[in-house]
Motif scaffolding. Structure first.
Motif, short mmCIF file in Angstrom:
data_model
loop_
_atom_site.label_atom_id
_atom_site.label_comp_id
_atom_site.label_asym_id
_atom_site.label_seq_id
_atom_site.Cartn_x
_atom_site.Cartn_y
_atom_site.Cartn_z
N PRO A 135 0.84 -1.21 0.00
CA PRO A 135 0.00 0.00 0.00
C PRO A 135 0.87 1.25 0.00
CG PRO A 135 -0.01 -1.04 2.17
CD PRO A 135 0.77 -1.93 1.28
N LEU A 136 0.85 1.99 -1.10
CA LEU A 136 1.70 3.17 -1.25
C LEU A 136 1.01 4.40 -0.66
CD1 LEU A 136 4.33 4.37 -2.57
CD2 LEU A 136 2.86 4.98 -4.51
N HIS A 137 1.76 5.17 0.10
CA HIS A 137 1.24 6.41 0.70
C HIS A 137 2.19 7.55 0.34
CE1 HIS A 137 -0.55 9.24 3.36
NE2 HIS A 137 0.34 9.15 4.32
N ILE A 138 1.64 8.64 -0.19
CA ILE A 138 2.42 9.81 -0.57
C ILE A 138 1.99 10.97 0.33
CG2 ILE A 138 3.06 11.38 -2.44
CD1 ILE A 138 2.20 9.19 -4.41
N HIS A 139 2.91 11.50 1.11
CA HIS A 139 2.56 12.59 2.02
C HIS A 139 2.19 13.85 1.23
CE1 HIS A 139 4.36 11.02 6.03
NE2 HIS A 139 3.90 10.03 5.28
N VAL A 140 1.14 14.51 1.69
CA VAL A 140 0.56 15.74 1.13
C VAL A 140 0.26 15.66 -0.37
CG1 VAL A 140 1.53 17.23 2.91
CG2 VAL A 140 2.76 17.00 0.76
N GLY A 141 0.13 14.45 -0.88
CA GLY A 141 -0.25 14.27 -2.27
C GLY A 141 -1.40 13.29 -2.39
N LEU A 142 -2.49 13.69 -3.02
CA LEU A 142 -3.57 12.77 -3.33
C LEU A 142 -3.42 12.30 -4.77
CD1 LEU A 142 -6.65 14.47 -1.63
CD2 LEU A 142 -5.45 12.42 -0.89
N ASN A 190 -5.21 8.52 -0.86
CA ASN A 190 -3.85 8.80 -0.37
C ASN A 190 -3.12 7.52 0.05
OD1 ASN A 190 -4.75 8.26 2.27
ND2 ASN A 190 -5.14 10.41 2.69
N VAL A 191 -3.77 6.38 -0.12
CA VAL A 191 -3.13 5.07 0.02
C VAL A 191 -3.75 4.17 -1.04
CG1 VAL A 191 -2.66 3.10 1.53
CG2 VAL A 191 -2.92 5.38 2.53
N GLY A 242 10.99 18.49 4.91
CA GLY A 242 10.36 17.90 3.75
C GLY A 242 9.40 16.78 4.14
N TYR A 243 9.08 15.92 3.18
CA TYR A 243 8.07 14.89 3.37
C TYR A 243 8.62 13.55 2.90
CZ TYR A 243 5.21 19.01 4.03
OH TYR A 243 4.73 20.20 4.50
N VAL A 244 7.76 12.55 2.87
CA VAL A 244 8.20 11.21 2.44
C VAL A 244 7.10 10.55 1.63
CG1 VAL A 244 9.76 10.81 4.40
CG2 VAL A 244 7.35 10.18 4.60
N TYR A 245 7.44 9.51 0.92
CA TYR A 245 6.47 8.56 0.39
C TYR A 245 6.99 7.18 0.72
CZ TYR A 245 9.48 7.70 -3.71
OH TYR A 245 10.53 7.36 -4.54
N HIS A 246 6.09 6.23 0.95
CA HIS A 246 6.54 4.95 1.49
C HIS A 246 5.47 3.88 1.36
CE1 HIS A 246 4.06 5.46 5.21
NE2 HIS A 246 4.32 6.74 5.02
N CYS A 247 5.89 2.64 1.54
CA CYS A 247 4.97 1.53 1.72
C CYS A 247 4.38 1.64 3.11
CB CYS A 247 5.70 0.20 1.55
SG CYS A 247 4.71 -1.24 2.03
N HIS A 248 3.07 1.42 3.25
CA HIS A 248 2.46 1.57 4.57
C HIS A 248 2.36 0.25 5.33
CE1 HIS A 248 0.77 4.09 7.59
NE2 HIS A 248 0.69 5.11 6.75
N ILE A 249 2.99 -0.80 4.86
CA ILE A 249 3.27 -1.93 5.74
C ILE A 249 4.41 -1.45 6.63
CG2 ILE A 249 4.17 -4.28 5.87
CD1 ILE A 249 2.74 -4.86 3.23
N ASN A 291 12.24 -0.69 7.19
CA ASN A 291 13.47 -1.36 6.72
C ASN A 291 13.38 -1.72 5.23
OD1 ASN A 291 16.07 -2.46 7.10
ND2 ASN A 291 15.21 -4.49 7.24
N VAL A 292 13.57 -0.78 4.29
CA VAL A 292 13.51 0.64 4.48
C VAL A 292 12.81 1.18 3.24
CG1 VAL A 292 15.81 1.15 3.58
CG2 VAL A 292 14.83 2.62 5.28
N MET A 293 11.54 0.78 3.07
CA MET A 293 10.78 1.08 1.86
C MET A 293 10.15 2.47 1.99
SD MET A 293 8.27 -1.65 0.00
CE MET A 293 8.60 -2.09 -1.71
N ILE A 294 11.03 3.46 2.04
CA ILE A 294 10.60 4.84 2.26
C ILE A 294 11.65 5.76 1.65
CG2 ILE A 294 11.67 4.77 4.57
CD1 ILE A 294 9.61 6.85 5.47
N ARG A 295 11.18 6.82 1.00
CA ARG A 295 12.09 7.77 0.36
C ARG A 295 11.66 9.20 0.67
NH1 ARG A 295 16.53 8.20 -1.18
NH2 ARG A 295 16.20 9.08 -3.25
N PRO A 296 12.64 10.13 0.70
CA PRO A 296 12.29 11.53 0.92
C PRO A 296 11.56 12.14 -0.27
CG PRO A 296 14.64 11.32 0.46
CD PRO A 296 14.09 9.93 0.60
N LEU A 297 10.70 13.10 0.01
CA LEU A 297 9.94 13.82 -1.00
C LEU A 297 10.16 15.31 -0.73
CD1 LEU A 297 7.73 13.50 -3.28
CD2 LEU A 297 6.04 13.77 -1.46
N LYS A 298 10.88 15.96 -1.63
CA LYS A 298 11.25 17.38 -1.44
C LYS A 298 10.56 18.22 -2.49
CE LYS A 298 14.56 16.64 1.75
NZ LYS A 298 14.61 17.25 3.08
#
Length: 380
Positions: free
Chosen positions: A266-273, A323-324, A357-364, A370-377
């Motif tokens: 389940p992908l979640h993008i912060h402040v992005g729909l 958003n997910v 800044g923000y992030v986008y990531h897997c919501h598991i 560990n570590v399915m998450i990346r910065p979103l600038k």
């Protein structure tokens, strides 16, 4: 970082509802007197003394002594109680169902055949209600539904779960985690004055022609020499590496999310729909995965050559803004992401370019840590 799964496992979970009376009141959805309730649902394991249990030995203890790919519990918890009961009247109720599990997907259904009237996903209403017999929710997904208990022919209704774990190809549910909660329905029938709306809220339609950038987001899983997962990456990069996703505030982008793993993420993008446009199966996936593992470049690996399998239809209740969203394994999921307010297409009233800044990531949560998450600038 690294502790989200443990913090939420310990109980740091809650919900609040933000209401907009001028917009929502005309919809006539059930409200007040306990007819509008959140159901925060997750799974846990307990010791015999009632304390929370988590296995502290990882799948690869010599590499990562504590991390396990997914946490699953046999006890199903709803609003802090295991397998609870709820007394309801023979009328309509509104439930905001939140999957707050670390890793478990839920496929909700009623064992006596009651249906869900789906009116919203995550933080956004649908344009029209959709009637469903079952609802699949990944971790952190929200389903806003109405259940009409006057339709029940019996005096009780069990909300059940049919999702294997890990999803979609894991173990089938057992007697414990196949049950969620029980509704005790009053015998007396009553006149339900709540109307059933034919229309909800129509937001501005997503415009693919306005997309300024197309990005490829690949999901990787890495294993040890005993074929146990060790970590997961987005685009083959750790969280600590510099941001490569730097959208401009107020713009729209297309993201092709390539799931090269065996799990649904389940992908979640912060402040992005975002709106899901389609999901396309990857053919000859092992060859494509080998290329991506070596080059980590979807264009150079000729993704168009492989993304030409069968299409998975986006379900009616999931066609709106999300958003997910669940990224099917072995598929490319094309999404249109809006980095602005969707109800007006206006840019944010806050400065999204500020650090950190923000992030986008897997919501598991076990994957995110560990570590399915990346910065979103964001940039101006």
């Amino acid at each position: 970082m690294g502790l989200t799964r443990v913090n939420l496992l310990a109980g740091l979970i809650g919900a609040y509802i933000i209401r907009h009376p001028e917009i929502e009141a005309p919809l006539g959805l059930p409200s007040g007197n306990g007819y509008d309730r959140p159901l925060i649902i997750f799974d846990r394991n307990f010791r015999t003394d009632g304390s929370l249990y988590m296995n502290f030995t990882g799948n690869n203890p010599t590499i990562h002594p504590q991390w396990r790919p997914e946490y699953f519990g046999d006890a199903i918890i709803v609003n802090g109680k295991a397998w609870p009961r709820m007394n309801v009247r023979r009328r309509k109720y509104r439930f905001r169902i939140i999957n707050a599990s670390n890793a478990r997907f839920f496929k909700f259904f009623f064992m006596n055949g009651l249906t869900f009237i789906h009116v919203g996903s995550d933080s956004v209403y649908l344009e029209r209600p959709v009637t469903l017999k079952e609802i699949l929710l990944g971790p952190s997904e929200i389903a806003d539904v109405i259940v009409d208990f006057s339709e029940s022919k019996s005096h009780s209704a069990i909300l059940a779960n049919g999702a294997p774990y890990p999803y979609p190809s894991g173990d089938p549910v057992n007697e414990a985690n196949s049950k969620v909660m029980k509704f005790i329905i009053k015998y007396q029938r009553e006149v339900d004055t709540w109307p059933f709306p034919n229309k909800l809220i129509k937001y501005p339609s997503p415009d693919l022609s306005n997309a300024s950038v197309t990005r490829y987001i690949a999901m990787f899983e890495y294993t040890s020499n005993i074929n146990e997962p060790t970590h997961l990456y987005l685009n083959g990069k750790s969280y600590n590496e510099p941001a490569t996703e730097t959208p401009k505030v107020g713009t729209t982008e297309v993201w092709d999310v390539i799931n090269l793993t065996g799990d649904n993420h389940p992908l979640h993008i912060h402040v992005g729909l975002f709106v899901v446009l389609d999901q396309t199966e990857l053919v000859d996936i092992e060859a494509f995965k080998d290329c991506m593992t070596k080059m980590n470049d979807a264009i150079k690996c000729q993704i168009s050559k492989y993304a030409r399998g069968k299409k998975v239809q986006v379900l009616a209740h999931e066609k709106g803004w999300k958003n997910v969203y669940k990224m099917t394994p072995g598929y490319v999921t094309k999404i249109l992401v809006r980095f602005s307010y969707i109800h007006s297409n206006a840019s944010y009233v806050f400065d999204a370019t500020k650090e950190p800044g923000y992030v986008y990531h897997c919501h598991i949560l076990d994957h995110e840590d560990n570590v399915m998450i990346r910065p979103l600038k964001f940039i101006n």
